[in-house]
Design a protein around this motif. Sequence first.
Motif, PDB file in Angstrom:
ATOM      1  N   PRO A 455      36.769  17.699  38.779  1.00 43.43           N
ATOM      2  CA  PRO A 455      37.058  18.638  39.872  1.00 43.43           C
ATOM      3  C   PRO A 455      37.853  17.959  40.981  1.00 43.43           C
ATOM      4  N   PHE A 456      38.829  18.668  41.512  1.00 42.16           N
ATOM      5  CA  PHE A 456      39.664  18.160  42.601  1.00 42.16           C
ATOM      6  C   PHE A 456      39.752  19.213  43.689  1.00 42.16           C
ATOM      7  N   GLY A 457      39.478  18.799  44.921  1.00 40.74           N
ATOM      8  CA  GLY A 457      39.554  19.712  46.054  1.00 40.74           C
ATOM      9  C   GLY A 457      38.911  19.059  47.253  1.00 40.74           C
ATOM     10  N   GLY A 458      38.936  19.755  48.393  1.00 46.12           N
ATOM     11  CA  GLY A 458      38.493  19.131  49.620  1.00 46.12           C
ATOM     12  C   GLY A 458      37.381  19.859  50.333  1.00 46.12           C
ATOM     13  N   THR A 459      37.013  19.286  51.477  1.00 49.59           N
ATOM     14  CA  THR A 459      36.063  19.879  52.395  1.00 49.59           C
ATOM     15  C   THR A 459      36.747  20.050  53.744  1.00 49.59           C
ATOM     16  N   LYS A 460      36.062  20.692  54.664  1.00 47.43           N
ATOM     17  CA  LYS A 460      36.573  20.893  56.032  1.00 47.43           C
ATOM     18  C   LYS A 460      37.982  21.499  55.979  1.00 47.43           C
ATOM     19  N   GLN A 461      38.916  20.939  56.745  1.00 49.80           N
ATOM     20  CA  GLN A 461      40.267  21.498  56.815  1.00 49.80           C
ATOM     21  C   GLN A 461      41.151  21.115  55.628  1.00 49.80           C
ATOM     22  N   SER A 462      40.563  20.482  54.637  1.00 48.00           N
ATOM     23  CA  SER A 462      41.313  20.162  53.417  1.00 48.00           C
ATOM     24  C   SER A 462      41.210  21.259  52.368  1.00 48.00           C
ATOM     25  N   GLY A 463      40.529  22.365  52.712  1.00 44.61           N
ATOM     26  CA  GLY A 463      40.541  23.516  51.831  1.00 44.61           C
ATOM     27  C   GLY A 463      39.221  23.776  51.139  1.00 44.61           C
ATOM     28  N   PHE A 464      39.261  24.707  50.197  1.00 47.31           N
ATOM     29  CA  PHE A 464      38.072  25.072  49.430  1.00 47.31           C
ATOM     30  C   PHE A 464      38.488  25.575  48.063  1.00 47.31           C
ATOM     31  N   GLY A 465      37.525  25.489  47.124  1.00 40.79           N
ATOM     32  CA  GLY A 465      37.830  25.757  45.730  1.00 40.79           C
ATOM     33  C   GLY A 465      38.118  24.441  45.019  1.00 40.79           C
ATOM     34  N   ARG A 466      38.103  24.473  43.700  1.00 41.92           N
ATOM     35  CA  ARG A 466      38.322  23.268  42.918  1.00 41.92           C
ATOM     36  C   ARG A 466      39.306  23.507  41.790  1.00 41.92           C
ATOM     37  N   GLU A 467      40.141  22.498  41.565  1.00 38.86           N
ATOM     38  CA  GLU A 467      41.046  22.477  40.421  1.00 38.86           C
ATOM     39  C   GLU A 467      40.550  21.407  39.458  1.00 38.86           C
ATOM     40  N   GLY A 468      40.657  21.687  38.153  1.00 38.97           N
ATOM     41  CA  GLY A 468      40.215  20.724  37.161  1.00 38.97           C
ATOM     42  C   GLY A 468      38.885  21.093  36.546  1.00 38.97           C
ATOM     43  N   GLY A 469      38.750  20.777  35.251  1.00 44.48           N
ATOM     44  CA  GLY A 469      37.505  20.989  34.542  1.00 44.48           C
ATOM     45  C   GLY A 469      37.124  22.452  34.427  1.00 44.48           C
ATOM     46  N   ILE A 470      35.879  22.683  34.107  1.00 37.86           N
ATOM     47  CA  ILE A 470      35.374  24.049  34.024  1.00 37.86           C
ATOM     48  C   ILE A 470      35.424  24.725  35.380  1.00 37.86           C
ATOM     49  N   TRP A 471      35.334  23.919  36.456  1.00 38.29           N
ATOM     50  CA  TRP A 471      35.378  24.482  37.805  1.00 38.29           C
ATOM     51  C   TRP A 471      36.740  25.121  38.064  1.00 38.29           C
ATOM     52  N   GLY A 472      37.805  24.480  37.615  1.00 37.39           N
ATOM     53  CA  GLY A 472      39.139  25.035  37.792  1.00 37.39           C
ATOM     54  C   GLY A 472      39.370  26.275  36.960  1.00 37.39           C
ATOM     55  N   LEU A 473      38.779  26.341  35.772  1.00 33.31           N
ATOM     56  CA  LEU A 473      38.919  27.533  34.939  1.00 33.31           C
ATOM     57  C   LEU A 473      38.207  28.722  35.574  1.00 33.31           C
ATOM     58  N   ARG A 474      37.015  28.493  36.102  1.00 39.00           N
ATOM     59  CA  ARG A 474      36.237  29.589  36.680  1.00 39.00           C
ATOM     60  C   ARG A 474      36.873  30.147  37.949  1.00 39.00           C
ATOM     61  N   GLU A 475      37.777  29.402  38.578  1.00 38.95           N
ATOM     62  CA  GLU A 475      38.511  29.949  39.725  1.00 38.95           C
ATOM     63  C   GLU A 475      39.335  31.160  39.322  1.00 38.95           C
ATOM     64  N   PHE A 476      39.668  31.258  38.038  1.00 42.22           N
ATOM     65  CA  PHE A 476      40.551  32.320  37.559  1.00 42.22           C
ATOM     66  C   PHE A 476      39.839  33.289  36.612  1.00 42.22           C
ATOM     67  N   GLN A 477      38.507  33.310  36.692  1.00 44.41           N
ATOM     68  CA  GLN A 477      37.720  34.231  35.881  1.00 44.41           C
ATOM     69  C   GLN A 477      36.785  35.033  36.770  1.00 44.41           C
ATOM     70  N   ARG A 478      36.422  36.227  36.292  1.00 44.51           N
ATOM     71  CA  ARG A 478      35.337  36.979  36.916  1.00 44.51           C
ATOM     72  C   ARG A 478      34.213  37.114  35.893  1.00 44.51           C
ATOM     73  N   THR A 479      32.993  37.151  36.387  1.00 41.87           N
ATOM     74  CA  THR A 479      31.823  37.229  35.527  1.00 41.87           C
ATOM     75  C   THR A 479      31.311  38.664  35.481  1.00 41.87           C
ATOM     76  N   LYS A 480      31.155  39.177  34.285  1.00 39.25           N
ATOM     77  CA  LYS A 480      30.651  40.542  34.095  1.00 39.25           C
ATOM     78  C   LYS A 480      29.333  40.491  33.330  1.00 39.25           C
ATOM     79  N   ASN A 481      28.373  41.223  33.834  1.00 37.29           N
ATOM     80  CA  ASN A 481      27.091  41.323  33.141  1.00 37.29           C
ATOM     81  C   ASN A 481      27.039  42.627  32.335  1.00 37.29           C
ATOM     82  N   VAL A 482      26.525  42.542  31.101  1.00 42.90           N
ATOM     83  CA  VAL A 482      26.380  43.705  30.225  1.00 42.90           C
ATOM     84  C   VAL A 482      24.905  43.846  29.848  1.00 42.90           C
TER      85      VAL A 482
END
Length: 487
Positions: A455-482
């Motif tokens: 995972p790559f990303g920051g805290t405070k004024q360096s931003g939020f969210g993560r790029e890389g790994g499963i964390w980066g993939l989930r940034e571009f997915q929505r979770t649906k419950n059935v």
Amino acid sequence: MQSTLPDSLPTPRLIIGSDELVTGGGGSYEHHYPATGAVQAVVPLAGAGEVDAAVSAARQAFPGWRDLDLNRRRDVLLAIAQRLIGDSTRLAAIATHEMGIPNLLAGGAAQLAAEWFSYYAGWIGKTGGEVVSIPSGDALDYVRDEPLGVVATIIPWNGPLIAIGMKVAPALAAGNCVVLKPPENAPFTALRFAELAAEAGLPPGVLSVVPGDGLAGSALCSHPGVDKITFTGGGETARKVLTAAAQALTPVMLELGGKSANIVFPDADLDAAASMAVGAGLVTLSGQGCMLPTRLLLHNDVYDEMVTRVVGAAQALSVGDPWDSATLMGPLATAAHLERVSQAVESAVDAKDGALLCGRERPADLGDGYYYRPTVFGDVDPGSDLAQNEIFGPVLSILRFGTDEEAVALANNTQYGLAAYIHTRDLRRTHAMAAALDAGGVAVNGFPIVPPGAPFGGTKQSGFGREGGIWGLREFQRTKNVYIGLQ
């Protein structure tokens, strides 16, 4: 003004679905070659109309890309990776023309980007499907991971190909379509990438490229057809992105600036620490990088020795023609950015923020290129602008500390929290410092390569969210419950 387009640069244009436009509603931008200051291309810029067309093309292409056989989607991403590697020589040449990166060092970006596409190709079809336990047993409850739809991707000028790997690869792997907005002063890498992606079998409309300035950025971030925004850049622009995104309540991922501390303890390998302080803090991208260690924190016991090593290495750096195989440090990206860096140094000198140890000048023998010699300040005031503000150039600030606690306090004493660096052989100290430092990533005894699985990303004024790994993939997915009743 007359322009001369080098053979390696793709034709400046907008790519929207199957259409290619050589004019745009946002006007045009004269791209200057950083090493000489000469105009080498006129870039058409997207306006609101072209942005709307790109989003529409992405929405039309989305069902087909989302529903494509997953093995086929995987194969397209793997083919993109192969083409990036095969095109590495040209991509390196583009980077040199685009922002003056020494050609000797520019070739690695294609390999890194290819690794991101290969990595995320491997994630396709491997998320979702979790079954939720229902105590009564009278229902089946399961989870689906689904793509968001259209992702607006705004990349920076200082490392466009790596940013494409970090952002576009997971977005496509998750099944999204992408509208990619490179900055007006660095559109060529993105355009060449789009050509390679099309050759690899990416369907039209799944990726559009709309070079543009703030006008295009505002239209893209406020567009109701955009489902997610991922942005890398400065804090001032990020606030504009958030304001525009608020109109449609569009979620945003931000990777912003940094003022990363590089902490050297007496038990460190001083040769390695000094080499990294200069190589990563000054040489890499001529200091134009968000995660670079631009604050060097030295223990009192090694302060003088490290300063001697760092200043000597900085003064010996080869600054010059980026096509020369001996050049390690090229020009800054634009004339405007050169002026900003120069003004920041002059302000630090005037304010007596620290002792100027070397630099503070443009090379007299390099003509009108945007060069600036590596500049080092010692005994920097921790509360000064020099220690607190991101300069984004070859300027290194050196501070003193006496204890581990003081080092942590100094390192955390900024608005940023992207990265931090430690040099020590003490394992106990390593873990204690890593836990105490307020940063998204901590590297020990080296400079990280940002592997795609981490995972790559920051805290405070360096931003939020993560790029890389499963964390980066989930940034571009929505979770649906059935939930399915079984009674």
